[in-house]
Design a protein around this motif. Structure first.
Motif, PDB file in Angstrom:
ATOM      1  N   ASN A  86      -1.156  -1.629 -15.653  1.00  0.00           N
ATOM      2  CA  ASN A  86      -2.482  -1.598 -15.179  1.00  0.00           C
ATOM      3  C   ASN A  86      -3.510  -1.380 -16.169  1.00  0.00           C
ATOM      4  OD1 ASN A  86      -1.780  -2.090 -12.559  1.00  0.00           O
ATOM      5  ND2 ASN A  86      -1.166   0.260 -12.174  1.00  0.00           N
ATOM      6  N   TYR A 115      -9.152  -7.019 -12.574  1.00  0.00           N
ATOM      7  CA  TYR A 115      -8.885  -6.100 -11.456  1.00  0.00           C
ATOM      8  C   TYR A 115      -9.943  -6.330 -10.462  1.00  0.00           C
ATOM      9  CZ  TYR A 115     -12.692  -3.727 -14.165  1.00  0.00           C
ATOM     10  OH  TYR A 115     -13.773  -3.503 -14.826  1.00  0.00           O
ATOM     11  N   ASP A 170     -11.625   1.824  -9.759  1.00  0.00           N
ATOM     12  CA  ASP A 170     -11.361   3.204  -9.514  1.00  0.00           C
ATOM     13  C   ASP A 170      -9.975   3.102  -9.055  1.00  0.00           C
ATOM     14  OD1 ASP A 170     -13.759   4.120 -10.375  1.00  0.00           O
ATOM     15  OD2 ASP A 170     -14.984   4.025  -8.395  1.00  0.00           O
ATOM     16  N   TYR A 171      -9.596   2.217  -8.093  1.00  0.00           N
ATOM     17  CA  TYR A 171      -8.280   2.156  -7.374  1.00  0.00           C
ATOM     18  C   TYR A 171      -7.199   2.164  -8.677  1.00  0.00           C
ATOM     19  CZ  TYR A 171      -4.101   0.779  -5.034  1.00  0.00           C
ATOM     20  OH  TYR A 171      -2.936   0.553  -4.663  1.00  0.00           O
ATOM     21  N   VAL A 172      -7.399   1.128  -9.455  1.00  0.00           N
ATOM     22  CA  VAL A 172      -6.322   0.711 -10.656  1.00  0.00           C
ATOM     23  C   VAL A 172      -6.426   2.092 -11.393  1.00  0.00           C
ATOM     24  CG1 VAL A 172      -5.507  -0.771 -12.411  1.00  0.00           C
ATOM     25  CG2 VAL A 172      -6.821  -1.813 -10.184  1.00  0.00           C
ATOM     26  N   THR A 215      -6.890   5.073 -11.103  1.00  0.00           N
ATOM     27  CA  THR A 215      -6.220   6.059 -10.113  1.00  0.00           C
ATOM     28  C   THR A 215      -4.901   6.113  -9.991  1.00  0.00           C
ATOM     29  OG1 THR A 215      -8.364   6.757  -8.912  1.00  0.00           O
ATOM     30  CG2 THR A 215      -6.273   7.560  -8.079  1.00  0.00           C
ATOM     31  N   GLU A 216      -4.432   4.614  -9.736  1.00  0.00           N
ATOM     32  CA  GLU A 216      -2.982   4.179  -9.351  1.00  0.00           C
ATOM     33  C   GLU A 216      -2.339   4.299 -10.997  1.00  0.00           C
ATOM     34  OE1 GLU A 216       0.649   3.044  -7.979  1.00  0.00           O
ATOM     35  OE2 GLU A 216      -0.962   4.207  -7.050  1.00  0.00           O
ATOM     36  N   ASP A 250     -10.937  -3.514  -8.006  1.00  0.00           N
ATOM     37  CA  ASP A 250     -11.396  -2.263  -7.809  1.00  0.00           C
ATOM     38  C   ASP A 250     -10.870  -1.420  -8.896  1.00  0.00           C
ATOM     39  OD1 ASP A 250     -11.908   0.520  -6.994  1.00  0.00           O
ATOM     40  OD2 ASP A 250     -11.520  -0.220  -4.864  1.00  0.00           O
ATOM     41  N   ARG A 259      -1.564   7.975 -11.499  1.00  0.00           N
ATOM     42  CA  ARG A 259      -0.489   8.612 -10.718  1.00  0.00           C
ATOM     43  C   ARG A 259       0.821   8.146 -11.289  1.00  0.00           C
ATOM     44  NH1 ARG A 259       3.066   7.114  -6.608  1.00  0.00           N
ATOM     45  NH2 ARG A 259       2.508   5.140  -6.673  1.00  0.00           N
ATOM     46  N   HIS A 279       0.811  -1.261   0.038  1.00  0.00           N
ATOM     47  CA  HIS A 279      -0.058   0.065  -0.118  1.00  0.00           C
ATOM     48  C   HIS A 279       0.715   1.357  -0.202  1.00  0.00           C
ATOM     49  CE1 HIS A 279      -3.456  -2.440   0.673  1.00  0.00           C
ATOM     50  NE2 HIS A 279      -3.140  -3.136   1.690  1.00  0.00           N
TER      51      HIS A 279
END
Length: 613
Positions: free
Chosen positions: A406, A415, A419-421, A423-424, A417, A427, A100
């Motif tokens: 990703n 995947y 939204d998490y993937v 967003t990552e 999640d 980033r 994390h």
């Protein structure tokens, strides 16, 4: 190498020397100085936490801490099994703790273990096993442990351990070659070659590197053609200079200035001699034939270390003189060189025997796995890219590749999640740009990542910026074409996608360029043309199953519903779930009516809007 310590075993009554057999282990943090420079307090907190766990594991597995020094620990174990299990457990716990954390904040460790002769004194130990263990720790990749041959013999029958054979190595200060093994847990016994640790890890930066150096030699103009003899040299040098300038846009290549290579037009020089004198590995050579109004240009990319021709292509232009088409020929040559160079580098990295490895080679291994396309290979690509970042934490290209890994997971529904993937991914893409704002491929990555978040104007701007930085980037052209299609600009998309295919027909992304043409045809209602193009894309990259998905949708829209169902049923054998989020991420149409057309074709072919599983 000499380490002070408390007495660990039986010594002579007079406090003299005693030879004993022991198992020495060294552990240290990778790129510790870089982490300290970035954030000393957080790095020390993470290191302290990891070492507290390591201390407990050492005691639990029958070991004793001999010494600590900054980011390193020296320990002795009762036997190799205890050392091996301790270090496997430690790497697992570090990996879990890192899950994390942002990639740039993750600490990883490498370790070396040797079972053999140890010289004990009253308050010191030393000897061959200690020296070899220290050497092995320096050879290990991030998050791995190397053990010596004798340690391997002692634990090779244990079910919980797996091993990668690294062969014999000559170690500095050790007279005889040492057999080395990379320790893995048993579930990873069959790891691919790219996971194997190799010789010394180099931590120098990615400045000019001979192995990635390329020189463009003056193109040969045979005597007797229609180009006047006094112009021959200028034609040859001019094209070479244009190509070198075009290649210089690439952040992957190290291009020698044409001024350095212009004196090597004499054919009496061998390729190896030229490469050695210029300090490069690759040569680009060519030949111009001008007959009347027809021009033929042949170009060859040669790996001089193996005398292997990496790429060769002929460009024919009729009813034009050379000067009118020089820019077009330059763009075609430049557009082909980078993808072929990277393909060859990735192949070399994946097939090399164990030897010295640095961040570049780890990145090339990551690319090789990435382009294999299946889920297991994507995960392995991410492992190698993350290891490259451990050695070079500001490597924008590694962040970009992780972002694309990703994206593949998103586009194929792999995947937990969305939204998490997503967003990552964004980033990581921003980090790629942050570490090199002049890198065209970083902006290309950012644009693609932005499209996942329905930010199409920004995505298109990023792709146009990529092309400002490198006008010959076929990948950026192809991605811009996809975005233009999804924005309803089908005519411009056709022009841009066709341009990408023309300048780089063998590009690894070429199937995506054709896919954009298929999408444009679909939105324009040309369903027969759309399905033909979609199948052409699938033929180029059959393991990218979203091509077959598009083909099935276009088949259905063209009226062949039964054929569409057969096509989609084949996809479902390998990709049983294609979530609606993945559909929209791969086809970010800005107009609802365009998405409705696509979903209609998919539904007729047998697709259902499942969620990711």
């Amino acid at each position: 190498m000499w380490w002070g310590c408390t007495t660990l075993g039986k010594v002579g009554k007079s406090g003299g020397y005693t030879w004993d057999k022991g198992c020495a282990a060294f552990v240290d943090a990778v790129a510790y100085s870089t982490h300290i420079e970035r954030d000393a307090i957080e790095t020390r907190k993470h290191l302290t936490s990891h070492f507290e766990q390591l201390d407990a594991l050492i005691v639990e597995h029958g070991g004793t801490i001999i010494d600590t020094a900054g980011d390193g620990v020296f320990a002795e174990f009762e036997n190799p099994a205890g050392a091996s299990q301790c270090l496997l457990d430690f790497h697992t716990r570090v990996s879990k703790a890192n899950e994390h954390l942002p990639l740039e904040d993750r600490l990883n460790f490498r370790a070396g273990v040797c079972y053999g002769a140890i010289l004990r004194e009253t308050d010191k130990i030393s000897g061959p096993a200690v020296n070899i263990a220290a050497r092995l720790q320096h050879l290990a990749e991030p998050a791995t442990t190397i053990i010596c041959g004798e340690a391997h013999s002692a634990v090779s029958q244990e079910d919980e351990f797996g091993f990668n054979d690294l062969g014999f190595r000559v170690l500095k200060g050790i007279s005889n070659p040492v057999r080395l093994w990379q320790l893995t847990d048993n579930s990873a016994r069959n790891k691919s070659l790219s996971a194997q640790i190799i010789d010394e890890v180099q931590t120098d930066g990615l400045g000019f590197n001979r192995d990635r150096g390329i020189a463009v030699l003056p193109f040969e103009v045979p005597k007797g053609g229609d180009v006047a003899e006094e112009e021959d040299a200028w034609v040859a040098l001019g094209l070479a200079a244009d190509v070198a300038d075009g290649l210089a846009y690439s952040k992957w290549l190290n291009v020698i200035s044409p001024r350095s290579s212009m004196n090597y037009s004499d054919a009496s020089y061998t390729d190896n001699v030229v490469a050695q004198e210029l300090g490069v590995r690759y040569l680009l050579k060519g030949r111009i034939r001008n007959q009347g109004n027809s021009v033929r240009v042949t170009a060859n990319l040669i790996d001089c270390s193996s005398e292997f021709t990496v790429w060769s292509q002929t460009f024919d232009h009729k009813d034009q003189n050379f000067y009118e088409i020089q820019d077009e020929i330059t763009r075609q040559i430049v557009g082909n060189i980078e993808p072929e160079f990277l393909r060859h580098e990735a192949w070399k990295a994946s097939h090399s025997r164990p030897r010295s490895v640095d961040a570049w080679e780890l990145l090339m291994r990551a690319r090789w796995h990435y382009w294999r396309g299946n889920h297991k290979s994507i995960l392995q690509a991410m492992v190698n890219a993350e290891k490259a970042l451990q050695l070079d934490p500001e490597n924008g290209r590694a962040y970009a590749l992780l972002a694309f890994c990703n994206m593949i997971k998103i586009w194929t529904g792999r995947y937990d999640d969305f939204d998490y993937v997503a967003t990552e991914t964004l980033r990581l893409a921003r980090l790629a740009v942050q570490y090199d704002q002049t890198d065209s491929s970083a902006h290309f990555t950012l644009g693609t990542a932005l499209s996942l978040k329905d930010r199409m104007p920004e995505a298109i701007a990023a792709e146009r910026q990529a092309l400002e930085l490198n006008p010959n980037s076929a990948a950026a052209m192809g991605e811009l074409a996809r975005m233009l299609v999804c924005s309803g600009e089908t005519q411009e998309a056709r022009v841009v996608a066709s341009r990408a295919l023309k300048i780089s027909p063998t590009d690894p992304h070429a199937s995506l360029f054709i896919r954009s043409l298929a999408l444009a045809a679909m939105l324009d209602g040309k369903y027969d043309e759309a399905q033909q193009l979609a199948f052409e894309a699938a033929a180029k990259r059959p393991n990218w199953y979203f091509h077959q998905v598009l083909a099935a949708a276009c088949q259905a829209l063209a009226g062949d519903v039964e054929g569409a169902k057969r096509t989609y049923s084949e996809v479902q054998k390998v990709m049983p779930v294609y979530p609606i989020e993945s559909v929209k991420a791969g086809h970010p149409f800005t107009k609802c009516e365009h998405m409705d057309v696509f979903l209609k074709g998919l539904t007729l072919a047998g697709w259902t809007p499942d969620v990711a599983k």
